[in-house]
Design a protein around this motif. Structure first.
Motif, PDB file in Angstrom:
ATOM      1  N   LEU A   1      92.997  80.105   2.358  1.00  0.00           N
ATOM      2  CA  LEU A   1      92.270  81.190   3.024  1.00  0.00           C
ATOM      3  C   LEU A   1      90.849  81.306   2.476  1.00  0.00           C
ATOM      4  O   LEU A   1      89.893  81.460   3.254  1.00  0.00           O
ATOM      5  CB  LEU A   1      93.021  82.509   2.846  1.00  0.00           C
ATOM      6  N   ALA A   2      90.704  81.223   1.172  1.00  0.00           N
ATOM      7  CA  ALA A   2      89.370  81.317   0.571  1.00  0.00           C
ATOM      8  C   ALA A   2      88.470  80.187   1.074  1.00  0.00           C
ATOM      9  O   ALA A   2      87.298  80.404   1.404  1.00  0.00           O
ATOM     10  CB  ALA A   2      89.472  81.276  -0.953  1.00  0.00           C
ATOM     11  N   ALA A   3      89.011  78.971   1.152  1.00  0.00           N
ATOM     12  CA  ALA A   3      88.223  77.831   1.635  1.00  0.00           C
ATOM     13  C   ALA A   3      87.849  78.011   3.099  1.00  0.00           C
ATOM     14  O   ALA A   3      86.717  77.734   3.504  1.00  0.00           O
ATOM     15  CB  ALA A   3      89.003  76.540   1.441  1.00  0.00           C
ATOM     16  N   ALA A   4      88.808  78.481   3.905  1.00  0.00           N
ATOM     17  CA  ALA A   4      88.534  78.675   5.328  1.00  0.00           C
ATOM     18  C   ALA A   4      87.441  79.708   5.539  1.00  0.00           C
ATOM     19  O   ALA A   4      86.556  79.534   6.392  1.00  0.00           O
ATOM     20  CB  ALA A   4      89.804  79.099   6.048  1.00  0.00           C
ATOM     21  N   LEU A   5      87.468  80.777   4.772  1.00  0.00           N
ATOM     22  CA  LEU A   5      86.459  81.824   4.908  1.00  0.00           C
ATOM     23  C   LEU A   5      85.080  81.347   4.454  1.00  0.00           C
ATOM     24  O   LEU A   5      84.061  81.917   4.865  1.00  0.00           O
ATOM     25  CB  LEU A   5      86.879  83.065   4.113  1.00  0.00           C
ATOM     26  N   GLU A   6      85.050  80.302   3.642  1.00  0.00           N
ATOM     27  CA  GLU A   6      83.778  79.720   3.205  1.00  0.00           C
ATOM     28  C   GLU A   6      83.364  78.542   4.081  1.00  0.00           C
ATOM     29  O   GLU A   6      82.402  77.837   3.771  1.00  0.00           O
ATOM     30  CB  GLU A   6      83.894  79.260   1.746  1.00  0.00           C
ATOM     31  N   ASP A   7      84.110  78.317   5.182  1.00  0.00           N
ATOM     32  CA  ASP A   7      83.830  77.214   6.103  1.00  0.00           C
ATOM     33  C   ASP A   7      83.908  75.867   5.399  1.00  0.00           C
ATOM     34  O   ASP A   7      83.132  74.947   5.674  1.00  0.00           O
ATOM     35  CB  ASP A   7      82.456  77.400   6.761  1.00  0.00           C
ATOM     36  N   ASP A   8      84.861  75.751   4.476  1.00  0.00           N
ATOM     37  CA  ASP A   8      85.077  74.532   3.696  1.00  0.00           C
ATOM     38  C   ASP A   8      86.297  73.816   4.276  1.00  0.00           C
ATOM     39  O   ASP A   8      87.427  74.064   3.867  1.00  0.00           O
ATOM     40  CB  ASP A   8      85.292  74.906   2.224  1.00  0.00           C
ATOM     41  N   THR A   9      86.062  72.922   5.239  1.00  0.00           N
ATOM     42  CA  THR A   9      87.161  72.251   5.934  1.00  0.00           C
ATOM     43  C   THR A   9      88.016  71.428   4.994  1.00  0.00           C
ATOM     44  O   THR A   9      89.249  71.489   5.040  1.00  0.00           O
ATOM     45  CB  THR A   9      86.612  71.348   7.052  1.00  0.00           C
ATOM     46  N   ILE A  10      87.371  70.645   4.131  1.00  0.00           N
ATOM     47  CA  ILE A  10      88.137  69.802   3.212  1.00  0.00           C
ATOM     48  C   ILE A  10      88.948  70.659   2.250  1.00  0.00           C
ATOM     49  O   ILE A  10      90.114  70.372   1.979  1.00  0.00           O
ATOM     50  CB  ILE A  10      87.206  68.841   2.454  1.00  0.00           C
ATOM     51  N   GLY A  11      88.338  71.726   1.727  1.00  0.00           N
ATOM     52  CA  GLY A  11      89.073  72.616   0.828  1.00  0.00           C
ATOM     53  C   GLY A  11      90.262  73.251   1.510  1.00  0.00           C
ATOM     54  O   GLY A  11      91.348  73.357   0.931  1.00  0.00           O
ATOM     55  N   PHE A  12      90.074  73.675   2.766  1.00  0.00           N
ATOM     56  CA  PHE A  12      91.189  74.261   3.512  1.00  0.00           C
ATOM     57  C   PHE A  12      92.296  73.245   3.715  1.00  0.00           C
ATOM     58  O   PHE A  12      93.471  73.526   3.471  1.00  0.00           O
ATOM     59  CB  PHE A  12      90.711  74.777   4.879  1.00  0.00           C
ATOM     60  N   MET A  13      91.941  72.046   4.192  1.00  0.00           N
ATOM     61  CA  MET A  13      92.963  71.040   4.470  1.00  0.00           C
ATOM     62  C   MET A  13      93.699  70.617   3.206  1.00  0.00           C
ATOM     63  O   MET A  13      94.900  70.359   3.220  1.00  0.00           O
ATOM     64  CB  MET A  13      92.331  69.815   5.148  1.00  0.00           C
ATOM     65  N   THR A  14      92.968  70.560   2.093  1.00  0.00           N
ATOM     66  CA  THR A  14      93.591  70.203   0.817  1.00  0.00           C
ATOM     67  C   THR A  14      94.644  71.237   0.422  1.00  0.00           C
ATOM     68  O   THR A  14      95.789  70.890   0.100  1.00  0.00           O
ATOM     69  CB  THR A  14      92.525  70.108  -0.287  1.00  0.00           C
ATOM     70  N   ALA A  15      94.258  72.507   0.445  1.00  0.00           N
ATOM     71  CA  ALA A  15      95.183  73.567   0.049  1.00  0.00           C
ATOM     72  C   ALA A  15      96.327  73.712   1.051  1.00  0.00           C
ATOM     73  O   ALA A  15      97.482  73.942   0.659  1.00  0.00           O
ATOM     74  CB  ALA A  15      94.429  74.885  -0.081  1.00  0.00           C
ATOM     75  N   ASP A  16      96.024  73.574   2.325  1.00  0.00           N
ATOM     76  CA  ASP A  16      97.065  73.688   3.352  1.00  0.00           C
ATOM     77  C   ASP A  16      98.088  72.561   3.220  1.00  0.00           C
ATOM     78  O   ASP A  16      99.295  72.781   3.349  1.00  0.00           O
ATOM     79  CB  ASP A  16      96.411  73.655   4.736  1.00  0.00           C
ATOM     80  N   ARG A  17      97.613  71.365   2.945  1.00  0.00           N
ATOM     81  CA  ARG A  17      98.522  70.229   2.762  1.00  0.00           C
ATOM     82  C   ARG A  17      99.429  70.456   1.557  1.00  0.00           C
ATOM     83  O   ARG A  17     100.637  70.203   1.614  1.00  0.00           O
ATOM     84  CB  ARG A  17      97.719  68.944   2.585  1.00  0.00           C
ATOM     85  N   LEU A  18      98.844  70.945   0.456  1.00  0.00           N
ATOM     86  CA  LEU A  18      99.639  71.235  -0.728  1.00  0.00           C
ATOM     87  C   LEU A  18     100.655  72.339  -0.458  1.00  0.00           C
ATOM     88  O   LEU A  18     101.796  72.282  -0.939  1.00  0.00           O
ATOM     89  CB  LEU A  18      98.724  71.637  -1.891  1.00  0.00           C
ATOM     90  N   PHE A  19     100.255  73.351   0.313  1.00  0.00           N
ATOM     91  CA  PHE A  19     101.182  74.428   0.636  1.00  0.00           C
ATOM     92  C   PHE A  19     102.399  73.881   1.364  1.00  0.00           C
ATOM     93  O   PHE A  19     103.552  74.172   0.991  1.00  0.00           O
ATOM     94  CB  PHE A  19     100.498  75.488   1.513  1.00  0.00           C
ATOM     95  N   HIS A  20     102.178  73.097   2.404  1.00  0.00           N
ATOM     96  CA  HIS A  20     103.311  72.591   3.190  1.00  0.00           C
ATOM     97  C   HIS A  20     104.130  71.567   2.400  1.00  0.00           C
ATOM     98  O   HIS A  20     105.357  71.495   2.554  1.00  0.00           O
ATOM     99  CB  HIS A  20     102.819  72.016   4.514  1.00  0.00           C
ATOM    100  N   GLU A  21     103.468  70.805   1.548  1.00  0.00           N
ATOM    101  CA  GLU A  21     104.203  69.883   0.687  1.00  0.00           C
ATOM    102  C   GLU A  21     105.166  70.644  -0.223  1.00  0.00           C
ATOM    103  O   GLU A  21     106.360  70.320  -0.320  1.00  0.00           O
ATOM    104  CB  GLU A  21     103.230  69.073  -0.165  1.00  0.00           C
ATOM    105  N   HIS A  22     104.661  71.682  -0.886  1.00  0.00           N
ATOM    106  CA  HIS A  22     105.492  72.430  -1.831  1.00  0.00           C
ATOM    107  C   HIS A  22     106.514  73.309  -1.122  1.00  0.00           C
ATOM    108  O   HIS A  22     107.603  73.551  -1.658  1.00  0.00           O
ATOM    109  CB  HIS A  22     104.601  73.260  -2.749  1.00  0.00           C
TER     110      HIS A  22
END
Length: 245
Positions: free
Chosen positions: A151-172
């Protein structure tokens, strides 16, 4: 046009699968080890796929890709062969590599299969949170951290940061709920889908998706299984939200 979804650290974790009597026990996530050169190259290449720097209709030589991304040749070649094995990339004899084309029908099929794993994973996590809240707090804390990072990355318009955290979320989510094998299967399918939103709407779509996974952690913690399962499946259909805007 739908192009590329996932690029995130190729987190290599394993789980030892202990289960409590009659309960949905969660498997701890192994701490990350120092990435190899191949894994580092894989991270960079996944990021390039996510941001659209690698196009579907282009053939890339390993040497040209290494120069473009500013990394060594041998790890790039090894990383690309890993992506070939995953089905994200295909080798073109005597020429190099290209992304495997993905149709809308492919995306629908991929998400349906991922939903078959995500639903039971969420159900197991909800049951554990209800039966033994204290024991489930570590897993929930792990998921909450990745959701908040997304969420923090998305609000900062950081696509790579969002995708990184989102991928880790679904992995875990899959690893804590069903185990390492389920997480590996889901990640491989995710990486084949390669969906991302056009830059003009990415911040909106990413923020909506990130807020969903933040809400999902709250539903799991409250043991609201039916709502949590519905939300995680809706969250998987990222590409539909990108199409609707």
């Amino acid at each position: 046009m739908v192009t590329s979804e996932s690029a995130a650290p190729d987190a290599k974790r394993s789980a030892s699968g202990s289960h409590g009597s009659g309960s949905h026990a969660l498997t701890p996530v192994r701490p990350e080890s120092t990435p190899t050169l191949r894994e580092h190259a894989l991270v960079i290449i996944r990021h390039a796929i996510t941001t659209g720097d690698l196009a579907d209709d282009t053939i890339y030589s390993a040497a040209g890709l290494a120069k473009q991304l500013g990394i060594s040749l041998s790890p790039v070649r090894e990383a690309m062969m890993s992506l070939v094995a995953e089905g994200t990339v295909e080798a073109v004899p005597n020429r190099g590599f290209r992304l495997v084309p993905v149709t809308r029908e492919d995306l629908e099929e991929i998400i349906r299969i991922r939903a078959l794993l995500a639903g039971p994973a969420v159900e197991a996590l909800c049951a554990r949170a209800t039966e033994d809240p204290a024991a489930s707090e570590s897993a929930l804390g792990d998921l909450r951290r990745h959701a908040e990072d997304a969420l923090a990355a998305a609000l900062e318009d950081d696509t790579i940061g969002f995708m990184t955290a989102d991928r880790l979320f679904h992995e875990h989510l899959l690893e804590h709920g069903l185990g390492r094998r389920a997480a590996d299967i889901s990640l491989r399918l995710r990486d084949q889908s390669r969906v991302f939103a056009a830059h003009s709407i990415a911040a909106i779509v990413d923020a909506e998706s990130a807020q969903q996974i933040v809400d999902l952690v709250g539903l799991i913690e409250a043991g609201r299984s039916a709502e949590a399962q519905a939300l995680v499946i809706d969250n998987l259909f990222y590409f539909r939200r990108a199409e609707d805007l």
